[in-house]
Design a protein around this motif. Sequence first.
Motif, PDB file in Angstrom:
ATOM      1  N   CYS A   1     -68.951  35.058  53.527  1.00 10.79           N
ATOM      2  CA  CYS A   1     -69.776  36.074  53.312  1.00 10.79           C
ATOM      3  C   CYS A   1     -71.113  35.533  53.399  1.00 10.79           C
ATOM      4  O   CYS A   1     -71.420  34.673  52.352  1.00 10.79           O
ATOM      5  CB  CYS A   1     -69.580  36.825  52.034  1.00 10.79           C
TER       6      CYS A   1
ATOM      7  N   LEU B   1     -74.057  36.650  52.537  1.00  4.52           N
ATOM      8  CA  LEU B   1     -75.048  36.835  51.418  1.00  4.52           C
ATOM      9  C   LEU B   1     -75.343  35.776  50.409  1.00  4.52           C
ATOM     10  O   LEU B   1     -76.553  35.119  50.232  1.00  4.52           O
ATOM     11  CB  LEU B   1     -74.748  38.267  50.842  1.00  4.52           C
ATOM     12  N   HIS B   2     -74.210  35.132  49.918  1.00  4.99           N
ATOM     13  CA  HIS B   2     -74.512  33.800  49.242  1.00  4.99           C
ATOM     14  C   HIS B   2     -73.481  32.554  49.729  1.00  4.99           C
ATOM     15  O   HIS B   2     -73.400  31.722  49.134  1.00  4.99           O
ATOM     16  CB  HIS B   2     -73.866  34.007  47.709  1.00  4.99           C
ATOM     17  N   GLY B   3     -72.759  32.881  50.828  1.00  6.22           N
ATOM     18  CA  GLY B   3     -72.191  31.811  51.248  1.00  6.22           C
ATOM     19  C   GLY B   3     -70.835  31.663  51.038  1.00  6.22           C
ATOM     20  O   GLY B   3     -70.138  30.496  51.037  1.00  6.22           O
ATOM     21  N   TRP B   4     -70.415  32.549  50.142  1.00  6.96           N
ATOM     22  CA  TRP B   4     -68.980  32.504  49.616  1.00  6.96           C
ATOM     23  C   TRP B   4     -67.787  32.438  50.716  1.00  6.96           C
ATOM     24  O   TRP B   4     -68.009  33.260  51.554  1.00  6.96           O
ATOM     25  CB  TRP B   4     -68.458  33.434  48.629  1.00  6.96           C
TER      26      TRP B   4
ATOM     27  N   HIS C   1     -67.584  39.206  45.582  1.00  6.88           N
ATOM     28  CA  HIS C   1     -68.515  38.587  44.711  1.00  6.88           C
ATOM     29  C   HIS C   1     -69.400  39.701  44.138  1.00  6.88           C
ATOM     30  O   HIS C   1     -69.305  40.297  43.300  1.00  6.88           O
ATOM     31  CB  HIS C   1     -69.190  37.393  45.584  1.00  6.88           C
ATOM     32  N   LEU C   2     -70.391  39.989  44.942  1.00 10.51           N
ATOM     33  CA  LEU C   2     -71.250  41.060  44.646  1.00 10.51           C
ATOM     34  C   LEU C   2     -71.385  42.199  45.772  1.00 10.51           C
ATOM     35  O   LEU C   2     -72.570  42.808  45.841  1.00 10.51           O
ATOM     36  CB  LEU C   2     -72.547  40.456  44.223  1.00 10.51           C
ATOM     37  N   LYS C   3     -70.402  42.568  46.358  1.00  9.17           N
ATOM     38  CA  LYS C   3     -70.205  43.702  47.052  1.00  9.17           C
ATOM     39  C   LYS C   3     -71.147  43.644  48.268  1.00  9.17           C
ATOM     40  O   LYS C   3     -71.541  44.801  48.644  1.00  9.17           O
ATOM     41  CB  LYS C   3     -70.438  44.922  46.088  1.00  9.17           C
ATOM     42  N   ALA C   4     -71.314  42.835  48.989  1.00 14.28           N
ATOM     43  CA  ALA C   4     -72.071  42.742  50.050  1.00 14.28           C
ATOM     44  C   ALA C   4     -71.073  43.600  51.134  1.00 14.28           C
ATOM     45  O   ALA C   4     -69.885  43.195  51.140  1.00 14.28           O
ATOM     46  CB  ALA C   4     -72.622  41.359  50.592  1.00 14.28           C
TER      47      ALA C   4
ATOM     48  N   CYS D   1     -67.452  42.577  49.613  1.00 11.64           N
ATOM     49  CA  CYS D   1     -67.416  41.399  49.224  1.00 11.64           C
ATOM     50  C   CYS D   1     -66.764  41.452  47.744  1.00 11.64           C
ATOM     51  O   CYS D   1     -67.617  41.994  46.926  1.00 11.64           O
ATOM     52  CB  CYS D   1     -68.505  40.380  49.509  1.00 11.64           C
TER      53      CYS D   1
HETATM   54  S1  FES Z   1     -71.974  38.909  48.105  1.00  8.04           S
HETATM   55 FE1  FES Z   1     -70.744  37.981  49.204  1.00  8.04          FE
HETATM   56  S2  FES Z   1     -70.990  35.939  48.717  1.00  8.04           S
HETATM   57 FE2  FES Z   1     -72.232  36.833  47.414  1.00  8.04          FE
END
Ligand code: FES
Length: 520
Positions: free
Chosen positions: A486, A488-491, A468-471, A466
């Motif tokens: 995603c 993990l944080h819903g982005w 954002h933070l690599k999920a 991802c």
């Molecule tokens: S890691 Fe994907 S939305 Fe935060």
Amino acid sequence: MRVTGTGHASMRIDTAAGSILCDPWVNPAYFASWFPFPDNSLLDWETLGQVDYLYVSHLHRDHFDAAHLRDFVSKDATVLLPEFPTSEMEDELRALGFTKFLRAPNEQVVELDGGLKIMIQALTSPTDGPIGDSSLWVEHDGVRLLNQNDARPTDLTVFTELGHVHAHLLQFSGAIWYPMVYELPQAAKTAFGKQKRERQFDRTWRYIDDLKADHVFPIAGPPCFLDDTLWQFNDIHGDEGNIFPDQSVFLSEYAKVGGTNGIVLLPGSVAEVSTSGASTTHPQPVEEFFANKLAHLEEMRERKRPIIEAEKASWRHPEIDVLAGMKRRIEPLLDESVYLAKGVGGPVRFDLVGYDGVSVESIVVDFPGKEVRPYAEEKVRYRFRMERALIEHLLHIDEVDWVNSLFLSCRFSAARIGQYNEFVYAFFKCLSTERLQYAEGWYDEHERSTDAEDVTLGDWVVQRRCPHLKADLTRFGIVEGDQLTCQLHGWKFDLPSGRCLTSVGHKVRAHRATADTPTP
Ligand code: FES
């Protein structure tokens, strides 16, 4: 292994080889907005604080309660310290009188006396807590526990590799000011809140499913809000958009997805966890407690009122020139900032309401212009409105983290033009050179790193990690039509253009599974 619930994210873990107290939080946090729910202030803290080890997951004030640590936790305790990028936590604990520290190398099992084993995973992106959050894994006599707390690792592999876990303690409720503080029509706020509530549960189910522990303990929230001006944030009004569902709601939602191994710990509940099961005793029946939630909150509100009033009285510092104070604190950091200032990309306005509740002083933090100045009728990226006394107090105490104080207090309203901008909040949690330099370095590294692996999700080929933070999107990514979420944080991301729909920047690399060329 015995786990005693001590409120919110806090617990005491007892084994034959020693005891660990985790995240004891009792005093109100964030401008006296958050209180532990259920109330834990009447526990026998003198006894609970006599432990061999102390673990504080991170510096958020609902996990790191300085006054409580100073007054109630044995200074003979050895602190199990996550490997964070700055020494702030150790410095703060030393200042409180702790002298014994075990710096746990990240993601490495450490064997303590008597065969007690621990492992700490430290998360170190600027968006993880105030420069870091962490989880604690514990093993003794074949029983394994993961106190995931409110940490959001991209996956739990590092723990599953250590063997089957028997007790998994994790967050499930909200811990943020969104969407409540936004100046939006009520219907929109309810819709956003509902979405957020669902997302929180989805993420929780995913972690539970990853670890497959025998028993799941919902912890680390919600807090309760006892000030009359914040009372509406408690989930007692039948508002489906409330982001603070409690532990009994967790149990019923968990049951809907087939979960039958949830255990709620009230403050004072004791769970004896073994490899073959868990037995739990409670200070009162759990269902009865939640059936009387409103009465509990009302009683607590009356009892805590003097504390809130005393705190409020301490915030005013009329002698402080707020504009000059903000200039002094923020302008040197604007000068140092490359990534965060560019990421914010526009002016941010603070409307400060005077003691009379009417007069307003309007100050702009001009990120492109690198200055703090009076508002000049321009368009701004974000606008925050709050009591001037709050900023006076932040300047008075020299607060370096306005997220871990002002924003989490929810004592403000906000409006913004365009998408959520994580850089705004990242900047205001880094109001010291040490923090800012760390965050700048992190974003620099992050931006440069290339993440070449692609995976196929539905009809799309997307980068595996991802933006954002690599999920890992093979686990957290869901594609519906042309949109990727995603979890993990819903982005959300628009796949044809790659554009992130949730925040500025963070473009995703994607192309249709049938097309050859990636999106530019
Ligand atoms: S890691 Fe994907 S939305 Fe935060």
